[in-house]
Design a protein around this motif. Structure first.
Motif, PDB file in Angstrom:
ATOM      1  N   ASN A 263       0.808  -1.220   0.000  1.00  9.31           N
ATOM      2  CA  ASN A 263       0.000   0.000   0.000  1.00  9.31           C
ATOM      3  C   ASN A 263       0.841   1.269   0.000  1.00  9.31           C
ATOM      4  O   ASN A 263       0.439   2.293  -0.533  1.00  9.31           O
ATOM      5  N   LEU A 289      -1.450   0.181  -4.246  1.00  3.21           N
ATOM      6  CA  LEU A 289      -0.484   1.206  -3.855  1.00  3.21           C
ATOM      7  C   LEU A 289      -1.189   2.568  -3.789  1.00  3.21           C
ATOM      8  O   LEU A 289      -1.649   3.077  -4.802  1.00  3.21           O
ATOM      9  N   HIS A 290      -1.271   3.153  -2.568  1.00  2.00           N
ATOM     10  CA  HIS A 290      -1.924   4.469  -2.490  1.00  2.00           C
ATOM     11  C   HIS A 290      -0.968   5.582  -2.117  1.00  2.00           C
ATOM     12  O   HIS A 290      -1.322   6.745  -2.090  1.00  2.00           O
ATOM     13  N   SER A 291       0.289   5.203  -1.818  1.00  2.00           N
ATOM     14  CA  SER A 291       1.244   6.234  -1.425  1.00  2.00           C
ATOM     15  C   SER A 291       2.650   5.797  -1.846  1.00  2.00           C
ATOM     16  O   SER A 291       3.049   4.665  -1.574  1.00  2.00           O
ATOM     17  N   ALA A 292       3.363   6.685  -2.522  1.00  2.00           N
ATOM     18  CA  ALA A 292       4.732   6.358  -2.962  1.00  2.00           C
ATOM     19  C   ALA A 292       5.613   7.580  -2.742  1.00  2.00           C
ATOM     20  O   ALA A 292       5.306   8.661  -3.245  1.00  2.00           O
ATOM     21  N   ARG A 308       3.164   7.832 -12.975  1.00  2.00           N
ATOM     22  CA  ARG A 308       1.797   8.319 -13.213  1.00  2.00           C
ATOM     23  C   ARG A 308       1.167   7.548 -14.357  1.00  2.00           C
ATOM     24  O   ARG A 308       0.022   7.111 -14.281  1.00  2.00           O
ATOM     25  N   HIS A 312      -0.606   5.115 -12.097  1.00  2.09           N
ATOM     26  CA  HIS A 312      -1.600   6.109 -11.677  1.00  2.09           C
ATOM     27  C   HIS A 312      -1.328   6.615 -10.263  1.00  2.09           C
ATOM     28  O   HIS A 312      -2.227   6.744  -9.444  1.00  2.09           O
ATOM     29  N   ILE A 313      -0.073   6.838  -9.981  1.00  2.00           N
ATOM     30  CA  ILE A 313       0.273   7.325  -8.641  1.00  2.00           C
ATOM     31  C   ILE A 313       1.348   8.411  -8.753  1.00  2.00           C
ATOM     32  O   ILE A 313       2.203   8.342  -9.635  1.00  2.00           O
ATOM     33  N   ASP A 314       1.243   9.391  -7.877  1.00  2.00           N
ATOM     34  CA  ASP A 314       2.263  10.444  -7.820  1.00  2.00           C
ATOM     35  C   ASP A 314       3.388  10.002  -6.899  1.00  2.00           C
ATOM     36  O   ASP A 314       3.133   9.712  -5.725  1.00  2.00           O
ATOM     37  N   LYS A 332       0.632  14.302   0.990  1.00  2.00           N
ATOM     38  CA  LYS A 332      -0.471  13.761   0.178  1.00  2.00           C
ATOM     39  C   LYS A 332      -1.585  14.802   0.042  1.00  2.00           C
ATOM     40  O   LYS A 332      -1.910  15.498   0.994  1.00  2.00           O
TER      41      LYS A 332
END
Ligand code: ATP
Ligand code: MG
Length: 528
Positions: A263, A289-292, A308, A312-314, A332
């Motif tokens: 995650n 994965l919601h946080s990187a 991205r 699809h994640i920053d 975030k």
């Protein structure tokens, strides 16, 4: 968040944070896997039982609150056990990487007044010729070794109950040596109160660990980044830490992210960069994965774009030092400006100041500095008042890094003060040039430094590691790369010289040592 919220109670031991979770029998603390695919896992309850057993063994052998212990254990569950046990007993830990060699260990043992050593068995040889200034109490883990107390066996006989030491928040907890990117490592003094301040900032605001999350923070024990993320932030917020004890391989990393439904991911820019360069990225899916986040070195725009596009994640940057905590970051929910390291983190007073110690105007390059009242600032360099004093200007601690701030309060990193290039009167930060170069499809890694030049004083020189399939003898290659940089940055910043290398010099923690390349340049020009 206010500064006051980062100040720990007067009586505080950081291990109390982890102990809370031991009351929930099902909560998993760590999931471990090695290179050949063996796995283990441990709950908080079980972890704390082992911690208590180790704590009892330490005190049975005469160790007590305030004693300094050097720990050299790689990415194993045992690393967490012994760090927690020593801290719970009120001892001071010197985190040491397994990559340290005899001379590095000798330096720490003498300089740090070390009383005890805890070593994973393959590294005990490194201590064979150590000169002891006081008799060392030595514990080994994993196998019996002559002259060493075998911790595993002693722990089996010990009680699973052990009282937490009644430490004050300003008691020393860690003596952390810096990476040594620019010289001899410095011994940074951190207290239990520092850990409190770090935990309150980094875990909820930057890593964004939510209840039930699996968190993979890839740093190895021995580095301050391990203390920051996998150790304090993960266990201090009740997350499940993934521990992979194997060599870095971008494809393997991607498949582990998938296998464990990770995650939250915390990696170095180099790891992100090499993952972003993997072919067939569309074969991997990371829906959990919601946080990187990334820290340790500047983060390239290339990485942000690719993560991205495919996941699809920053990927959010974070800046800090062994001497402090996460000082500047992209938290975030905050709008991400690609290439900027974000804004000062809540509760920490971080500013950009000039040589007179005054806050710089918007757009003006200056020193990133931390106000002395920031709770997560280190106390001092151990036994080094001169170096400590050198680091302060007025009411500020000066980081040694340069940046500028834009009208929205975002910080833009220029480089370490020593890495800044002055060419024909222009000040050029190496990071912007590297960031442009690495966007070229032929480039795997690069480092940009000043190279002496008769006319311009210094010129921009790039050391480039090409992707495997690229031919460095191609006569158009250099011009091609130069044109590419000119198209992405102000043209005067382009590298006038380019040299191709098969690898870049790095610290054992994987940071590029530009100082080495710069010294090589100075020396080679002198000889001409
Ligand atoms: P030494 O002080 O011994 O030369 P070091 O400064 O590399 O080593 P660390 O404390 O591990 O030791 O690293 C902190 C430094 O890493 C910062 O001062 C900065 O130069 C760099 N750094 C960390 N995070 C970032 C980031 N997000 N962007 C740019 N640089 C970063
Ligand atoms: Mg430093």
């Amino acid at each position: 968040m206010k500064r006051e919220e980062l100040i720990a109670p007067e009586k505080y031991n950081l291990v109390s944070e982890m102990e809370r979770f031991a009351k929930e029998p099902k909560r998993v603390a760590l999931k471990w896997e090695n290179e050949v695919g063996e796995t283990k896992q441990v709950t908080y309850e079980n972890l704390m039982k082992q911690v208590n057993q180790a704590g009892n063994v330490f005190s049975q052998n005469g160790l007590k609150r305030g004693d300094v212990v050097l720990i050299i254990v790689p990415r194993l569950i045992e690393a967490y056990v012994v760090y927690l046990a020593a801290l719970k007993a009120g001892m001071v830990v010197i985190p040491s990487s397994e990559m340290l060699r005899e001379k590095d260990l000798q330096y720490r043992i003498t300089h740090g007044d070390v009383k005890a050593v805890i070593s994973y068995y393959p590294y005990v040889d490194q201590f064979e010729h150590i000169t002891e200034t006081q008799p060392l109490i030595k514990f080994t883990i994993g196998a019996e070794e002559k002259g060493w107390i075998y911790l595993d066996a002693e722990m089996e006989k010990a009680s699973t109950k052990f009282a937490i030491a009644d430490t004050n928040s300003d008691d020393m907890a860690f003596l952390s040596y810096t990476s040594g990117t620019t010289g001899n490592p410095k011994g940074v003094v951190h207290t239990h109160g520092w850990a409190f301040a770090h935990l309150k900032t980094a875990a909820p605001k930057w890593l964004c660990i939510e209840d039930g999350d699996t968190v993979w923070a890839t740093a190895g024990p021995g580095w301050q980044k391990w203390i920051w993320s996998p150790f304090l932030s993960v266990l201090g917020s009740g997350g499940t830490g993934l521990v992979y004890n194997g060599k870095f391989n971008p494809k393997k990393y991607l498949s582990l992210l998938q296998k464990y439904d990770v995650n939250v991911l915390c990696c170095t820019p180099t790891e992100y960069r090499l993952m972003a360069k993997v072919d067939n990225l569309d074969e991997y899916q990371l829906p959990y994965l919601h946080s990187a986040v990334s820290a340790g070195e500047p983060l390239n725009r290339e990485v942000i774009d690719i993560f991205r596009k495919y996941f699809h994640i920053d990927v959010r940057d974070g800046y800090g030092q062994t001497e402090n905590t996460l000082l500047v970051g992209v938290t975030k929910g905050m709008e991400l400006k690609s290439g900027s390291m974000g804004k000062p983190t809540p509760g920490n007073r971080v500013e950009i100041i000039n040589d007179e110690g005054r806050v710089c105007a918007v757009g003006e390059v200056g020193d990133i500095a931390v106000h002395v009242e920031t709770p997560a600032l280190f106390k001092k360099y151990y036994k080094d008042p001169e170096r400590t004093a050198m680091q302060f200007r007025g009411d500020y601690y000066v980081t040694g890094d340069k940046a500028k701030m834009d009208e929205d309060g975002y910080f833009w990193f220029e480089g370490r003060s020593d890495d800044i290039i002055i060419s024909s009167g222009y000040t050029i930060g190496p990071f912007e040039v590297e960031d442009a170069l690495v966007k070229h499809p032929f480039v795997k890694e690069c480092a940009v430094v000043a190279s002496p030049d008769e006319i311009r004083g210094f010129i921009v020189k790039a050391f480039v590691v090409l992707k495997e399939e690229v031919d460095s003898n191609d006569p158009d290659l250099t011009r091609n790369l130069q044109d590419h940089v000119k198209s992405l940055t102000a043209p005067y910043k382009y590298p006038r010289r380019i040299e191709y290398l098969t690898e870049l010099p790095k610290t054992t923690s994987g940071k590029i040592r530009r100082i080495e390349l710069r010294q090589k340049e100075m020396a080679s020009v002198k000889q001409v």
